[in-house]
Scaffold this active site. Structure first.
Site, PDB file in Angstrom:
ATOM      1  N   SER A 142      19.791   9.540  43.348  1.00 37.90           N
ATOM      2  CA  SER A 142      20.310   8.372  42.633  1.00 37.90           C
ATOM      3  C   SER A 142      19.993   8.603  41.170  1.00 37.90           C
ATOM      4  CB  SER A 142      19.596   7.107  43.127  1.00 37.90           C
ATOM      5  OG  SER A 142      19.808   6.008  42.250  1.00 37.90           O
ATOM      6  N   TYR A 155      11.772   2.706  45.926  1.00 36.54           N
ATOM      7  CA  TYR A 155      13.074   3.380  45.839  1.00 36.54           C
ATOM      8  C   TYR A 155      13.063   4.431  44.736  1.00 36.54           C
ATOM      9  CZ  TYR A 155      18.158   3.953  45.588  1.00 36.54           C
ATOM     10  OH  TYR A 155      19.433   4.476  45.589  1.00 36.54           O
TER      11      TYR A 155
END
Length: 251
Positions: A142, A155
């Site tokens: 990401s 995350y």
């Protein structure tokens, strides 16, 4: 490029939705046989590939469980006889909270799927690629693997770890015929983003305004990057973190 993928075999984890679904379908369009792996059984990806005249199987797989990953790889080998490409895409966003409010359970769950899952997949995919003397792996991180995002410590940490693991694996296997890269998507219109925004158009608009290109990305745009990284067109590319982010990290 189609001839490069004909009769080759690709594994796509998290293949039931979003970026995984788009990538599995694109692999099939280019002639590859595909193993769609996901913890959620959804027939749309598989049915779409079959309607296109492609070949695919679905394997239920929780990538945080090594027994599931072993089964996924074994079923792929049993059905197709080889593994040429892997897109280790499965991931979860976890719960939003600053570091001191992140629960142990949330931290563990996110790490188990997002980083342990990628490592377990590579651990069991790579031996088959080594036997063949060639293979290409793309992991999914990401932009949160390149920069920080407030309120998502687990995350962000997990996605930074995916980038680091990818670079390590690229170094380990560079002379053994296996290339390993990682895509770092920006804000892509997927079910994960829908969960994050609650499908609130105002929140979605805020994300759009933060993107230099002025819109959210499409799953198919990430899929195109994955296919390129698996193709011979990127034969001199390994260990790279490719941002597919509309210019997010360039700001």
């Amino acid at each position: 490029m189609e001839n490069q993928f004909k009769d080759k075999v690709a594994i796509v984890t998290g293949g039931s939705f979003g970026i995984g679904r788009a990538t599995a379908i694109l692999f099939a369009k280019h002639g590859a046989k595909v193993t769609i792996a996901d913890v959620v059984e959804d027939s749309e990806t598989l049915n779409t590939i079959k309607k296109l005249g492609g070949t695919a199987i679905f394997v239920k797989c929780d990538v945080s469980k090594e027994s599931d990953v072993i089964n996924m790889v074994e079923q792929t080998i049993e059905k197709f006889g080889r593994i040429d490409f892997a897109f280790n895409n499965a991931g979860i966003e976890g719960l939003a909270a600053p570091a001191h409010e992140c629960t142990n359970n949330n931290w563990t769950n996110v790490m188990n799927v997002n980083i342990d899952g990628v490592w377990l997949c590579m651990k069991h995919q790579i031996p088959h690629m080594l036997k063949q003397g060639k293979g290409a792996i793309v992991n999914n991180a990401s932009v949160a693997g390149l920069v920080g995002f407030a309120g998502t410590p687990a995350y962000v940490a997990s996605k930074h770890a995916v980038v680091g693991l990818t670079k390590n694996a690229a170094s380990d296997y560079a002379k053994l015929g296996i290339r390993v890269n990682v895509v770092c998507p920006g804000i892509i219109k997927t079910p994960m983003i829908d969960r994050f925004t609650g499908k609130d158009k105002k929140i979605e608009k805020q994300f759009m305004d933060m993107e230099p290109v002025g819109r959210l990305g499409k799953p198919e745009e990430v899929a195109e990057a994955v296919i390129w990284l698996c193709s011979d067109a990127s034969s001199f590319v390994t260990g790279q973190a490719l941002a597919v982010d509309g210019g997010w990290v360039a700001q």
